[in-house]
Design a protein around this motif. Structure first.
Motif, mmCIF file in Angstrom:
data_model
loop_
_atom_site.group_PDB
_atom_site.id
_atom_site.type_symbol
_atom_site.label_atom_id
_atom_site.label_comp_id
_atom_site.label_asym_id
_atom_site.label_seq_id
_atom_site.Cartn_x
_atom_site.Cartn_y
_atom_site.Cartn_z
ATOM 1 N N ASP A 117 -2.975 -128.366 -25.088
ATOM 2 C CA ASP A 117 -3.866 -129.125 -24.227
ATOM 3 C C ASP A 117 -3.114 -130.351 -23.721
ATOM 4 O O ASP A 117 -3.704 -131.309 -23.252
ATOM 5 N N GLU A 150 -6.399 -129.883 -33.691
ATOM 6 C CA GLU A 150 -7.456 -129.107 -33.037
ATOM 7 C C GLU A 150 -7.334 -127.635 -33.386
ATOM 8 O O GLU A 150 -8.324 -126.943 -33.570
ATOM 9 N N GLU A 151 -6.101 -127.153 -33.465
ATOM 10 C CA GLU A 151 -5.897 -125.711 -33.640
ATOM 11 C C GLU A 151 -6.225 -125.243 -35.058
ATOM 12 O O GLU A 151 -6.320 -124.039 -35.295
#
Ligand SMILES: [Zn+2]
Length: 444
Positions: A117, A150-151
């Protein structure tokens, strides 16, 4: 409308994106002040440096979980929530370029993180810069928040929410335009019950997928095969094993899959009538909305509950299943859990919490959603795409009054988590223009 994004601004953004792509930032072993490993920490340090150079006031969490960059003043805080971690490159032979070096080919930006991102995060930062370059002042504090987990498990923003004040409104540029205003609640749990000495089963699978196959190598194979046939379930037998075939899909789309574990369990229930957990599974049946168990659980915003049973273990001591529920945004969580507990209790089983992520819901008639939708339509002419709901999860749901907004256009090919991840310069430019106009309308 004013044109905020010049070639120069985009070129500068691409240069900074190159610095971030150059740092492999997938999860690794924890180190002091780098809870998710060297890569995510190095990317966070770099983002702090880049934002400082652009005139933002930065703060890096002393424990290394997250960072943020502030600019502008006001009573309210507008948040932009992105992430700097990424998934690994995978099989390097599938790439035609170095995943950790930004390569521009055919006007496309190649490299891990260009779509997910780092690209959208940098695009948003430079959209802010473009507004400042025009001489405008913000009426809110704008805070760009950088996550680094986030992952995997979102521990970065859990830490942020423990230590920092909430934002008042915001966007998470980590999905697709126009925007996602509702994401179902996500509940992963165990159901446990009595064990059995008649049958040993160990069907292990991930929580978040409908199991596409189930292998049975226990006793009474002929009877089990006959029962499968009676139900008309696809299966074959070889080398003393029965393999039941299903169709694997993501748990959020469970009703579209075929659950091989449930199918095998339904057949086994005919052959082993004394095992409680099998009776439960036969009653549950092939109904991934759990209507047989709970009746209709749905709302007008986000549709029906999905209920995925992904594993089944039976030992002499206990039986155990994993379940993944995607809960409509308006359904009361505690009451639903009580309903599940009561329903499984009738089979001598118990409900056990594993992980819960609360839903996202910002009404479509809110100022935030109306402004973002209008901006998107004004800049793209796309009046067909509607605000979306999702059974999946973005960082938007970790923040108050926050929706997922961009950075991919509906027409952008999806390369997230794939080899040769790339984002076209034209699509990046459009995303930057939308971000700039939206921030201008909301914060100037
Ligand atoms: Zn992402």
């Amino acid at each position: 409308m004013e044109k905020f994004i010049t070639d120069k601004i985009q070129d500068e953004a691409i240069k900074d994106l190159g610095e971030l792509v150059g740092i492999a930032s997938y999860n690794g072993p924890a180190e002091p002040k780098a809870p998710f490993g060297k890569g995510p920490k190095a990317a966070l340090d770099k983002a702090m440096e880049l934002a400082t150079n652009l005139g933002f006031k930065t703060h890096e969490d002393p424990d290394g979980y997250y960072g943020y960059a502030d600019i502008g003043e006001g009573k309210e805080t507008f948040g932009i929530v992105g992430h700097l971690d990424e998934v690994p490159a995978g099989n390097i032979d599938d790439w035609t370029v170095d995943p950790y070096k930004l390569t521009i080919k055919d006007d496309k930006l190649f490299g891990r993180g260009t779509q997910d991102d780092k690209g959208p995060t940098i695009a948003a930062i430079y959209a802010i810069k473009a507004i400042l370059d025009k001489g405008y002042k913000f009426n809110k504090k704008i805070r760009v928040i950088f996550g680094t987990d986030e992952e995997i498990l979102w521990r970065c923003l859990a830490e942020y929410n423990k230590k920092e004040d909430p934002i008042d409104l915001g966007i998470a540029p980590d999905a697709e335009f126009p925007l996602i205003y509702a994401e179902k609640g996500l509940q992963q749990s165990y159901l446990t019950g009595p064990g059995s000495t008649e049958l040993n089963l160990d069907l292990e699978n991930a929580f978040n997928a409908v199991p596409g196959k189930a292998v049975y190598n226990g006793p009474k194979q002929a009877e089990v095969l006959a029962a499968l046939k009676k139900y008309d379930f696809a299966a074959d037998q070889k080398d003393g094993e029965i393999e039941v075939h299903g169709k694997s899909v993501h748990a959020m789309n469970a009703p579209e899959g075929t659950n091989a574990v449930v199918r095998l369990a339904m057949a086994l229930a005919d052959v082993f009538p004394d095992i409680k957990v099998l009776q439960f599974l036969r009653a549950f049946g092939e109904d991934a909305n759990a209507t047989n168990l709970l009746g209709d659980v749905s709302d007008e915003v986000s549709g029906k509950l999905t209920f995925n049973i992904s594993s089944l273990k039976i030992t002499p001591e206990e039986s155990r299943m994993q379940i993944d529920m995607r809960i409509p945004v308006k359904i009361d969580h505690d009451q639903l859990i009580k309903q599940v507990s009561d329903a499984v209790g009738k089979y001598g089983m118990k409900y056990e919490n594993f992980d819960y992520v609360a839903p996202l819901y910002v009404p479509t008639d809110s100022e935030l959603v109306k402004t973002l939708m209008q901006t998107y339509q004004d800049l793209t002419g796309d009046t067909e795409s509607k605000p979306a709901i999702s059974g999946g999860a973005t960082f938007a749901r970790t923040m108050h009054n926050c929706v997922a907004f961009g950075g991919m256009l509906p027409t952008t090919p999806d390369f997230m988590h794939q080899a040769n991840e790339n984002w076209s310069k034209a699509d990046m430019l459009k995303a930057m223009e939308i971000f700039a106009e939206a921030i201008y309308r909301l914060c100037v």
